[in-house]
Design a protein around this motif. Structure first.
Motif, PDB file in Angstrom:
ATOM      1  N   GLN A  71      -6.597 -19.251  -2.977  1.00 25.05           N
ATOM      2  CA  GLN A  71      -5.132 -19.383  -3.058  1.00 25.05           C
ATOM      3  C   GLN A  71      -4.672 -19.540  -4.516  1.00 25.05           C
ATOM      4  O   GLN A  71      -3.631 -19.017  -4.905  1.00 25.05           O
ATOM      5  CB  GLN A  71      -4.667 -20.598  -2.261  1.00 25.05           C
ATOM      6  N   ILE A  72      -5.460 -20.271  -5.295  1.00 25.65           N
ATOM      7  CA  ILE A  72      -5.098 -20.423  -6.723  1.00 25.65           C
ATOM      8  C   ILE A  72      -5.121 -19.045  -7.400  1.00 25.65           C
ATOM      9  O   ILE A  72      -4.210 -18.686  -8.147  1.00 25.65           O
ATOM     10  CB  ILE A  72      -6.065 -21.404  -7.437  1.00 25.65           C
ATOM     11  N   ALA A  73      -6.177 -18.271  -7.104  1.00 22.04           N
ATOM     12  CA  ALA A  73      -6.278 -16.921  -7.704  1.00 22.04           C
ATOM     13  C   ALA A  73      -5.039 -16.096  -7.362  1.00 22.04           C
ATOM     14  O   ALA A  73      -4.462 -15.420  -8.231  1.00 22.04           O
ATOM     15  CB  ALA A  73      -7.542 -16.218  -7.222  1.00 22.04           C
ATOM     16  N   GLN A  74      -4.625 -16.179  -6.101  1.00 16.08           N
ATOM     17  CA  GLN A  74      -3.457 -15.401  -5.666  1.00 16.08           C
ATOM     18  C   GLN A  74      -2.191 -15.853  -6.387  1.00 16.08           C
ATOM     19  O   GLN A  74      -1.388 -15.028  -6.812  1.00 16.08           O
ATOM     20  CB  GLN A  74      -3.246 -15.566  -4.143  1.00 16.08           C
ATOM     21  N   SER A  75      -2.014 -17.175  -6.517  1.00 16.84           N
ATOM     22  CA  SER A  75      -0.809 -17.686  -7.194  1.00 16.84           C
ATOM     23  C   SER A  75      -0.802 -17.287  -8.664  1.00 16.84           C
ATOM     24  O   SER A  75       0.248 -16.977  -9.228  1.00 16.84           O
ATOM     25  CB  SER A  75      -0.731 -19.213  -7.097  1.00 16.84           C
ATOM     26  N   ILE A  76      -1.982 -17.313  -9.285  1.00 16.70           N
ATOM     27  CA  ILE A  76      -2.048 -16.911 -10.706  1.00 16.70           C
ATOM     28  C   ILE A  76      -1.607 -15.455 -10.843  1.00 16.70           C
ATOM     29  O   ILE A  76      -0.874 -15.094 -11.766  1.00 16.70           O
ATOM     30  CB  ILE A  76      -3.469 -17.136 -11.265  1.00 16.70           C
ATOM     31  N   ARG A  77      -2.034 -14.628  -9.899  1.00 21.87           N
ATOM     32  CA  ARG A  77      -1.635 -13.210  -9.973  1.00 21.87           C
ATOM     33  C   ARG A  77      -0.120 -13.088  -9.835  1.00 21.87           C
ATOM     34  O   ARG A  77       0.515 -12.286 -10.524  1.00 21.87           O
ATOM     35  CB  ARG A  77      -2.350 -12.406  -8.899  1.00 21.87           C
ATOM     36  N   GLY A 104      -8.155 -12.330 -16.210  1.00 22.85           N
ATOM     37  CA  GLY A 104      -9.500 -12.920 -16.219  1.00 22.85           C
ATOM     38  C   GLY A 104      -9.514 -14.256 -15.489  1.00 22.85           C
ATOM     39  O   GLY A 104     -10.450 -14.548 -14.736  1.00 22.85           O
ATOM     40  N   VAL A 105      -8.489 -15.071 -15.699  1.00 21.93           N
ATOM     41  CA  VAL A 105      -8.418 -16.388 -15.044  1.00 21.93           C
ATOM     42  C   VAL A 105      -8.411 -16.202 -13.518  1.00 21.93           C
ATOM     43  O   VAL A 105      -9.166 -16.866 -12.792  1.00 21.93           O
ATOM     44  CB  VAL A 105      -7.145 -17.157 -15.489  1.00 21.93           C
ATOM     45  N   ALA A 106      -7.563 -15.277 -13.040  1.00 18.54           N
ATOM     46  CA  ALA A 106      -7.486 -15.032 -11.585  1.00 18.54           C
ATOM     47  C   ALA A 106      -8.851 -14.566 -11.067  1.00 18.54           C
ATOM     48  O   ALA A 106      -9.315 -15.011 -10.008  1.00 18.54           O
ATOM     49  CB  ALA A 106      -6.407 -13.996 -11.291  1.00 18.54           C
ATOM     50  N   GLN A 110     -11.216 -16.278  -8.211  1.00 16.24           N
ATOM     51  CA  GLN A 110     -11.621 -15.503  -7.033  1.00 16.24           C
ATOM     52  C   GLN A 110     -13.149 -15.458  -6.904  1.00 16.24           C
ATOM     53  O   GLN A 110     -13.702 -15.574  -5.810  1.00 16.24           O
ATOM     54  CB  GLN A 110     -11.043 -14.093  -7.111  1.00 16.24           C
ATOM     55  N   TYR A 111     -13.810 -15.299  -8.039  1.00 16.73           N
ATOM     56  CA  TYR A 111     -15.282 -15.225  -8.011  1.00 16.73           C
ATOM     57  C   TYR A 111     -15.872 -16.519  -7.439  1.00 16.73           C
ATOM     58  O   TYR A 111     -16.742 -16.490  -6.555  1.00 16.73           O
ATOM     59  CB  TYR A 111     -15.807 -14.966  -9.433  1.00 16.73           C
ATOM     60  N   LEU A 185      -0.948 -24.318 -14.658  1.00 16.35           N
ATOM     61  CA  LEU A 185      -2.049 -24.210 -13.684  1.00 16.35           C
ATOM     62  C   LEU A 185      -2.058 -25.426 -12.751  1.00 16.35           C
ATOM     63  O   LEU A 185      -2.262 -25.295 -11.537  1.00 16.35           O
ATOM     64  CB  LEU A 185      -3.404 -24.102 -14.402  1.00 16.35           C
ATOM     65  N   ILE A 186      -1.814 -26.598 -13.314  1.00 13.06           N
ATOM     66  CA  ILE A 186      -1.835 -27.812 -12.482  1.00 13.06           C
ATOM     67  C   ILE A 186      -0.684 -27.749 -11.466  1.00 13.06           C
ATOM     68  O   ILE A 186      -0.844 -28.160 -10.312  1.00 13.06           O
ATOM     69  CB  ILE A 186      -1.747 -29.088 -13.361  1.00 13.06           C
TER      70      ILE A 186
END
Ligand SMILES: NC(=O)c1ccc[n+]([C@@H]2O[C@H](COP(=O)([O-])OP(=O)(O)OC[C@H]3O[C@@H](n4cnc5c(N)ncnc54)[C@H](O)[C@@H]3O)[C@@H](O)[C@H]2O)c1
Ligand SMILES: C[N+](C)(C)CC=O
Length: 490
Positions: A71-77, A104-106, A110-111, A185-186
């Motif tokens: 979910q964090i990866a998705q929000s970053i995107r 890269g962060v996303a 995800q990884y 990010l937080i």
């Protein structure tokens, strides 16, 4: 105002102190953020300890932690544009670089989302019948995560994502110069939803907040990315309780060009290797080693193109290179240039602050190339962390390897040749954590990242980057226990 995040709440510092965050392109204040100190850090460490002992967090399965990371990866995107804009405002780097960083962060989140539920441990051979022996990985506990200013969010993601995947709690300390994307990010993580105290953010200086993290008896692991000398201080402080220590430190990477390399591509990448992010990359290709027979032609081409590099505002799509991060760092880099000149390096291009009205408020220095350098020069031995390239020459493969390894660092290296057997021979001899063949800079979450020698201890990314955040436990079960009769059995 940017606040700190401790025990599930946004808070000011206990002293009420604040810090202005500056845009290095024009010295304008972008934001004002809380400036924490040791007391705030102790409070955050206690919150992380309580959360680590709390079943709400300990009982989550790897699959559930993976879902949070996903979910964090998705929000970053979703927030990509805003995060990239903030990164450029705060670091000065060009927007396309910031976009690459945020992508890269996303990818990192995800990884590790995918890895979080993959390692269920293993059963090992036991020497005894009627027994089961297994090895499992468990979280380490409270992690202190200290990050630098050059890739603020990207470097932090290498720590936060595996720390969560493994089930740890954490106190995050970004560089005091570049806290803005970390605050964002937080916010994202708060929205995704973590139990209070799992994630804590303390803003402030290394000598107070960072030092407290490194010294604390209640922090179980410290993961640091930054300068080699700071890493030394942290390692010493971490002996307080022998906390696990992961250090990603400086570099001074050789970029070795053999005469049979594809000339234009090698020139193009040599420029990118050094001038990307204004030379402020840990793995920057600072030391160009060129085979003597193509040296003049290669240098002429480099100098011609370096003269054309457009400096400016990172938000301007025409800009190719931004400023350095701060006035203090500009001063450091300028000092190195003066020392190089004093030591007899031949200045081929750059070496001064640029002219032009729009560049006067920013911390700019021209793309700089020193020709005819040798290994004894300070500029060749030390990490200048600016847009400064040194050039040395070699005649043989052995000499190229010897020069490449003639450094206390060992983060990365590159070799350019069309001879695949030679490439393999050279790769095998270079003392570096990453070696590129006919490429430079590329890194991605699947590949471990870290250094040999004084470039650090441990690895980030890859499955090895997850293992750093775990303790190994061997569990031995006797399935048919019987009295041993060893003591007092007459
Ligand atoms: N190996 C890698 O992957 C990698 C990646 C990026 C940057 N770097 C290195 O980082 C350096 C540049 O970054 P920087 O100037 O932010 O580094 P730095 O060492 O000055 O600071 C890094 C972080 O450590 C904190 N810090 C400073 N003193 C501390 C102390 N005594 N105790 C605990 N924390 C402390 C800082 O506040 C900051 O958050 C370069 O040397 C570069 O090569 C390495
Ligand atoms: C690891 N990397 C390449 C993102 C940054 C080095 O400073």
């Amino acid at each position: 105002m940017g606040k700190m995040y401790i025990n599930g709440e946004w808070v000011k510092s206990k002293t009420g102190e604040t810090r202005k965050v500056i845009n290095p392109y024009n010295q304008e204040v972008i934001d004002t953020v809380a400036e924490g100190n040791r007391e705030d850090t102790i409070y955050a460490i206690q919150a992380a300890r309580k959360a680590f002992n709390n079943e709400d967090w300990r009982q989550l399965t790897g699959e559930e932690r993976g879902d949070l990371l996903y979910q964090i990866a998705q929000s970053i995107r979703k927030e990509r544009d805003e995060l990239a804009r903030l990164e450029t405002l705060n670091t000065g780097k060009v927007l396309t670089e910031s976009i690459g960083d945020i992508d890269g962060v996303a990818n990192v989140f995800q990884y590790y989302a995918g890895l979080a539920d993959k390692d269920g441990g293993s059963v090992i051979n036991s020497p005894n019948p009627n027994s089961v022996s297994r090895v499992v990985r468990e979280p380490v506990g409270v992690c202190g995560l200290i990050s630098p200013w050059n890739f603020p969010l990207l470097q932090l993601s290498y720590k936060v994502a595996p720390a969560i995947a493994a089930g740890n709690t954490m106190v995050i300390k970004p560089s005091e110069l570049t806290p803005l994307t970390t605050i964002k990010l937080i916010e994202i993580m708060e929205e995704v939803g973590f139990p209070s105290g799992v994630i804590n953010l303390v803003l402030g200086q290394g000598s107070t907040v960072g030092q407290e993290i490194a010294e604390s008896l209640d922090v179980d692991l410290v993961s640091f990315t930054g300068g080699t000398e700071t890493g030394r201080t942290i390692m010493q402080a971490a002996t307080s309780n022998f906390k696990k220590t992961s250090l990603e430190l400086g570099g001074n990477s050789p970029n070795i060009i053999f005469a049979d390399a594809q000339f234009e591509t090698a020139v193009d990448y040599a420029l990118n290797a050094i001038f990307f992010t204004t030379g402020q990359a840990c793995n920057a290709g600072t030391r160009l080693l060129v085979e003597k027979s193509i040296h003049n032609e290669f240098v002429n081409e480099l100098v011609k193109r370096a003269k054309n590099i457009r400096m400016g505002d990172g938000l301007d799509p025409e800009t190719e290179m931004g400023p350095l991060v701060s006035a203090a760092h500009l001063n450091n880099v300028d000092n190195y240039i003066q020392i190089a000149i004093e030591e007899g390096a031949e200045l081929a291009v750059g070496g001064k602050r640029p002219e032009g009205e729009t560049l006067q408020k920013g911390f700019f220095i021209e793309p700089t190339i020193f020709n005819h350098c040798h290994s004894k020069m300070s500029i060749v031995q030390e990490e200048t962390f600016g847009p400064i390239l040194t050039i040395e020459t070699f005649d043989t493969e052995e000499e190229a390897i010897q020069l490449g390894n003639d450094t206390r660092y060992g983060l990365a290296a590159a070799v350019w040749t069309e001879d695949t057997n030679r490439a393999e021979r050279v790769v095998g001899q270079l003392l570096a954590g990453t070696v590129w063949v006919n490429d430079f800079h590329i890194n991605f979450p699947q590949a471990p990242w870290g250094g040999y020698k004084q470039s650090g201890i441990g690895r980030e990314m890859g499955k090895e980057g997850l293992e750093e955040y775990t303790e190994l436990k061997h569990v031995y079960k006797n399935t048919a226990p019987q009295p041993m009769g060893w003591f007092g059995n007459q």
